[in-house]
Design a protein around this motif. Sequence first.
Motif, PDB file in Angstrom:
ATOM      1  N   GLY A 173      95.707  16.252  32.092  1.00  0.00           N
ATOM      2  CA  GLY A 173      96.802  16.794  32.571  1.00  0.00           C
ATOM      3  C   GLY A 173      96.448  17.267  33.971  1.00  0.00           C
ATOM      4  O   GLY A 173      95.173  17.414  34.340  1.00  0.00           O
ATOM      5  N   SER A 174      97.501  17.588  35.080  1.00  0.00           N
ATOM      6  CA  SER A 174      97.368  17.733  36.207  1.00  0.00           C
ATOM      7  C   SER A 174      96.418  19.003  36.422  1.00  0.00           C
ATOM      8  O   SER A 174      95.672  19.273  37.550  1.00  0.00           O
ATOM      9  CB  SER A 174      98.695  18.099  37.038  1.00  0.00           C
ATOM     10  N   VAL A 175      96.578  20.082  35.709  1.00  0.00           N
ATOM     11  CA  VAL A 175      95.912  21.344  35.884  1.00  0.00           C
ATOM     12  C   VAL A 175      94.538  21.057  35.416  1.00  0.00           C
ATOM     13  O   VAL A 175      93.707  21.460  36.231  1.00  0.00           O
ATOM     14  CB  VAL A 175      96.358  22.385  34.809  1.00  0.00           C
ATOM     15  N   ALA A 176      93.915  20.390  34.462  1.00  0.00           N
ATOM     16  CA  ALA A 176      92.456  20.025  34.236  1.00  0.00           C
ATOM     17  C   ALA A 176      92.001  19.213  35.364  1.00  0.00           C
ATOM     18  O   ALA A 176      90.932  19.375  35.874  1.00  0.00           O
ATOM     19  CB  ALA A 176      92.491  19.270  33.088  1.00  0.00           C
ATOM     20  N   LEU A 177      92.754  18.388  35.952  1.00  0.00           N
ATOM     21  CA  LEU A 177      92.128  17.425  36.963  1.00  0.00           C
ATOM     22  C   LEU A 177      92.178  18.429  38.280  1.00  0.00           C
ATOM     23  O   LEU A 177      91.113  18.379  38.937  1.00  0.00           O
ATOM     24  CB  LEU A 177      93.267  16.612  37.297  1.00  0.00           C
ATOM     25  N   ALA A 178      93.068  19.253  38.527  1.00  0.00           N
ATOM     26  CA  ALA A 178      93.047  20.040  39.864  1.00  0.00           C
ATOM     27  C   ALA A 178      91.768  21.045  39.496  1.00  0.00           C
ATOM     28  O   ALA A 178      90.967  21.383  40.415  1.00  0.00           O
ATOM     29  CB  ALA A 178      94.325  21.103  39.791  1.00  0.00           C
ATOM     30  N   ASN A 179      91.397  21.576  38.362  1.00  0.00           N
ATOM     31  CA  ASN A 179      90.223  22.218  38.019  1.00  0.00           C
ATOM     32  C   ASN A 179      88.873  21.641  38.117  1.00  0.00           C
ATOM     33  O   ASN A 179      87.886  22.157  39.001  1.00  0.00           O
ATOM     34  CB  ASN A 179      90.381  22.803  36.568  1.00  0.00           C
ATOM     35  N   ALA A 180      88.763  20.274  37.947  1.00  0.00           N
ATOM     36  CA  ALA A 180      87.895  19.339  38.111  1.00  0.00           C
ATOM     37  C   ALA A 180      87.661  19.054  39.493  1.00  0.00           C
ATOM     38  O   ALA A 180      86.444  19.126  40.052  1.00  0.00           O
ATOM     39  CB  ALA A 180      87.844  17.837  37.476  1.00  0.00           C
ATOM     40  N   MET A 181      88.532  18.906  40.377  1.00  0.00           N
ATOM     41  CA  MET A 181      88.689  18.571  41.582  1.00  0.00           C
ATOM     42  C   MET A 181      87.827  19.902  42.387  1.00  0.00           C
ATOM     43  O   MET A 181      86.793  19.905  43.219  1.00  0.00           O
ATOM     44  CB  MET A 181      89.691  18.081  42.398  1.00  0.00           C
ATOM     45  N   THR A 182      88.480  21.201  42.048  1.00  0.00           N
ATOM     46  CA  THR A 182      87.627  22.444  42.728  1.00  0.00           C
ATOM     47  C   THR A 182      86.634  22.569  42.532  1.00  0.00           C
ATOM     48  O   THR A 182      85.640  22.872  43.155  1.00  0.00           O
ATOM     49  CB  THR A 182      88.822  23.646  42.284  1.00  0.00           C
ATOM     50  N   ALA A 183      85.980  22.304  41.162  1.00  0.00           N
ATOM     51  CA  ALA A 183      84.613  22.369  40.538  1.00  0.00           C
ATOM     52  C   ALA A 183      83.710  21.443  41.465  1.00  0.00           C
ATOM     53  O   ALA A 183      82.617  21.814  42.037  1.00  0.00           O
ATOM     54  CB  ALA A 183      84.537  22.273  39.163  1.00  0.00           C
ATOM     55  N   SER A 184      84.208  20.507  41.483  1.00  0.00           N
ATOM     56  CA  SER A 184      83.651  19.202  42.261  1.00  0.00           C
ATOM     57  C   SER A 184      83.124  19.825  43.906  1.00  0.00           C
ATOM     58  O   SER A 184      82.112  19.650  44.394  1.00  0.00           O
ATOM     59  CB  SER A 184      83.993  18.010  42.218  1.00  0.00           C
ATOM     60  N   ILE A 185      84.510  20.290  44.426  1.00  0.00           N
ATOM     61  CA  ILE A 185      84.163  20.739  45.816  1.00  0.00           C
ATOM     62  C   ILE A 185      83.460  21.720  46.029  1.00  0.00           C
ATOM     63  O   ILE A 185      82.462  21.872  46.858  1.00  0.00           O
ATOM     64  CB  ILE A 185      85.582  21.057  46.367  1.00  0.00           C
ATOM     65  N   MET A 186      83.376  22.856  45.190  1.00  0.00           N
ATOM     66  CA  MET A 186      82.613  23.874  45.147  1.00  0.00           C
ATOM     67  C   MET A 186      80.743  23.724  44.892  1.00  0.00           C
ATOM     68  O   MET A 186      80.214  24.570  45.325  1.00  0.00           O
ATOM     69  CB  MET A 186      83.148  25.103  44.224  1.00  0.00           C
ATOM     70  N   GLU A 187      80.929  22.770  43.990  1.00  0.00           N
ATOM     71  CA  GLU A 187      79.228  22.487  43.682  1.00  0.00           C
ATOM     72  C   GLU A 187      78.489  21.312  44.874  1.00  0.00           C
ATOM     73  O   GLU A 187      77.505  21.504  45.019  1.00  0.00           O
ATOM     74  CB  GLU A 187      79.330  21.977  42.392  1.00  0.00           C
ATOM     75  N   THR A 188      79.647  20.508  45.055  1.00  0.00           N
ATOM     76  CA  THR A 188      78.953  19.180  45.993  1.00  0.00           C
ATOM     77  C   THR A 188      79.749  19.108  47.156  1.00  0.00           C
ATOM     78  O   THR A 188      79.200  18.192  48.038  1.00  0.00           O
ATOM     79  CB  THR A 188      79.078  17.964  44.921  1.00  0.00           C
ATOM     80  N   ASN A 189      80.774  19.722  47.519  1.00  0.00           N
ATOM     81  CA  ASN A 189      81.650  19.579  48.913  1.00  0.00           C
ATOM     82  C   ASN A 189      82.248  18.048  48.582  1.00  0.00           C
ATOM     83  O   ASN A 189      82.576  17.837  49.984  1.00  0.00           O
ATOM     84  CB  ASN A 189      80.468  19.819  49.861  1.00  0.00           C
ATOM     85  N   THR A 190      82.316  17.357  47.649  1.00  0.00           N
ATOM     86  CA  THR A 190      83.077  16.200  47.609  1.00  0.00           C
ATOM     87  C   THR A 190      83.655  15.891  46.259  1.00  0.00           C
ATOM     88  O   THR A 190      83.557  16.663  45.370  1.00  0.00           O
ATOM     89  CB  THR A 190      82.041  14.870  47.794  1.00  0.00           C
ATOM     90  N   PHE A 191      84.491  15.035  46.331  1.00  0.00           N
ATOM     91  CA  PHE A 191      85.269  14.833  45.129  1.00  0.00           C
ATOM     92  C   PHE A 191      85.476  13.227  44.985  1.00  0.00           C
ATOM     93  O   PHE A 191      86.228  12.616  46.016  1.00  0.00           O
ATOM     94  CB  PHE A 191      86.548  15.272  44.799  1.00  0.00           C
ATOM     95  N   SER A 192      85.105  12.393  44.261  1.00  0.00           N
ATOM     96  CA  SER A 192      85.078  10.850  44.052  1.00  0.00           C
ATOM     97  C   SER A 192      85.708  10.328  42.928  1.00  0.00           C
ATOM     98  O   SER A 192      85.414   9.388  42.471  1.00  0.00           O
ATOM     99  CB  SER A 192      83.562  10.452  44.243  1.00  0.00           C
ATOM    100  N   GLY A 193      86.384  11.295  42.108  1.00  0.00           N
ATOM    101  CA  GLY A 193      87.238  10.803  40.945  1.00  0.00           C
ATOM    102  C   GLY A 193      86.463  10.522  39.754  1.00  0.00           C
ATOM    103  O   GLY A 193      85.217  10.933  39.770  1.00  0.00           O
ATOM    104  N   ALA A 194      87.074  10.149  38.783  1.00  0.00           N
ATOM    105  CA  ALA A 194      86.322   9.665  37.594  1.00  0.00           C
ATOM    106  C   ALA A 194      85.184   8.691  37.683  1.00  0.00           C
ATOM    107  O   ALA A 194      84.164   8.836  36.928  1.00  0.00           O
ATOM    108  CB  ALA A 194      87.415   8.988  36.331  1.00  0.00           C
ATOM    109  N   ALA A 195      85.235   8.033  38.580  1.00  0.00           N
ATOM    110  CA  ALA A 195      83.905   6.814  38.797  1.00  0.00           C
ATOM    111  C   ALA A 195      82.799   7.744  39.238  1.00  0.00           C
ATOM    112  O   ALA A 195      81.872   7.642  39.037  1.00  0.00           O
ATOM    113  CB  ALA A 195      84.496   5.817  39.800  1.00  0.00           C
ATOM    114  N   GLY A 196      83.132   8.759  40.326  1.00  0.00           N
ATOM    115  CA  GLY A 196      81.909   9.442  40.880  1.00  0.00           C
ATOM    116  C   GLY A 196      81.488  10.344  39.594  1.00  0.00           C
ATOM    117  O   GLY A 196      79.991  10.487  39.565  1.00  0.00           O
ATOM    118  N   VAL A 197      82.463  11.036  38.677  1.00  0.00           N
ATOM    119  CA  VAL A 197      81.975  11.795  37.495  1.00  0.00           C
ATOM    120  C   VAL A 197      80.940  10.785  36.711  1.00  0.00           C
ATOM    121  O   VAL A 197      80.004  11.399  36.417  1.00  0.00           O
ATOM    122  CB  VAL A 197      83.039  12.492  36.989  1.00  0.00           C
TER     123      VAL A 197
END
Length: 435
Positions: A365-389
């Motif tokens: 869902g979009s809430v979970a995706l938004a949370n994942a995006m935020t967590a990635s930015i706060m930890e690595t300063n980047t977000f590369s989607g499911a492939a990056g995860v």
Amino acid sequence: MASLLRTAASAQRRAIASSTRREFSALLTPVEEFPGIPATSPEAASAGSASVTTLSNGLTVVSESASSTSTVSLTFPNAGSSSESMSESGAALANKFMSFKSGSGLSSAVILRSIEDDGATPFATADRTSATVGYTASKDKALRLIPLLATTCTFEKWDVRDALKFAKLEVDEANASAQSVLSESIYSAAYGAQSAMGKSYYSTSATAASVQSFREKAYVLHGAVLSATGIADHESFVKAVEEGLSESVAGSPAPAVAPSTFLGGEARVHAPAGYTHLALAFDVAGKSPLMNVVSKCISLANAEAGLSGFTADSLVGVYGGSSPAEAAAVTDKLVAAITSAPSADIVARAKTLAKAEAVFAMDGGSVALANAMTASIMETNTFSGAAGVAAAYDSITAQDVAAAFESMAKSSPAMAAVGDLSSTPYQGSIAAKFG
């Protein structure tokens, strides 16, 4: 005979009508004859793309384009309880309930009515490390509500009164849950009860003055992360964010705060409930993918013993429960779960399971995706989607996992115990089994 003639005539009329319809239909395409029907040859679905931009006011904006709905969330990394001063205890929790309250010339009623009229669902969360305010709406309404995420709060007396009331109710609910008390206790044991990370998030000490002082310093745009899903044009969205939040408080860079030191202490909460909850936690140096894999290794290797692994911010640990008489035996199992390195098969299964959960969470869902995006930015300063995860989990080696377990086995654990502790060993005797 008359009946046969009537039947034949009726059949002839149906044949003529059918022929006429077929001839007429042959002149039109299915879409022309039946407008609105789904395409018979739909285009192949394409993966959404993610883009990241940091504005001049210090706000980082990350968006993706694939979601069918839009969740827009604004996370303040210095609005968790670990950022409270000694006089602001409880302000982080109370400020969660100050979200969407009167501010910037708008009353609470107008703000909530605007959200309701656009069919959006608002939400607000807070914890030890940060706070988030956001909403989920249809794509065409995603931009309209952006200014409501960072209004300049006027701290009306009734708003503050209600926030303090709701905060107290949440504290009471948390204190009635053994699991919540255990979670709070493991932080206290790990970092010390008076430290930034060790003090309790659930506090009723907040006042109107501390709620205001905390919000004014923590709920600022500089250093915050705004995540949005279902955004087709990132550049246009960034411009809308700049305009929508132009009157919000930008603030200044937060002063560097020394991280809380892991102490490996003990926290015990005795309650004659007829059950004992136990947890050991360790400070594991590494990114969240490695911590998640280590946690899964603990759970998979000790499932038959009734133990489970967990992660909490920078902590990785193992949990178990038992009757009071069996508490000593459970602590031995907790120790063995950490000091026994997992097999190659367990590590492989743990990597697969942790990666699947991380990737599937982004599709939850979009809430979970938004949370994942935020967590990635706060930890690595980047977000590369499911492939990056997925790549982050694939890069973890068996040696990385083994090194994490070796480090835990050589360190003194933090221990939390809640319940009937009449037969529960103390942390000192357990720590002697490590190192």
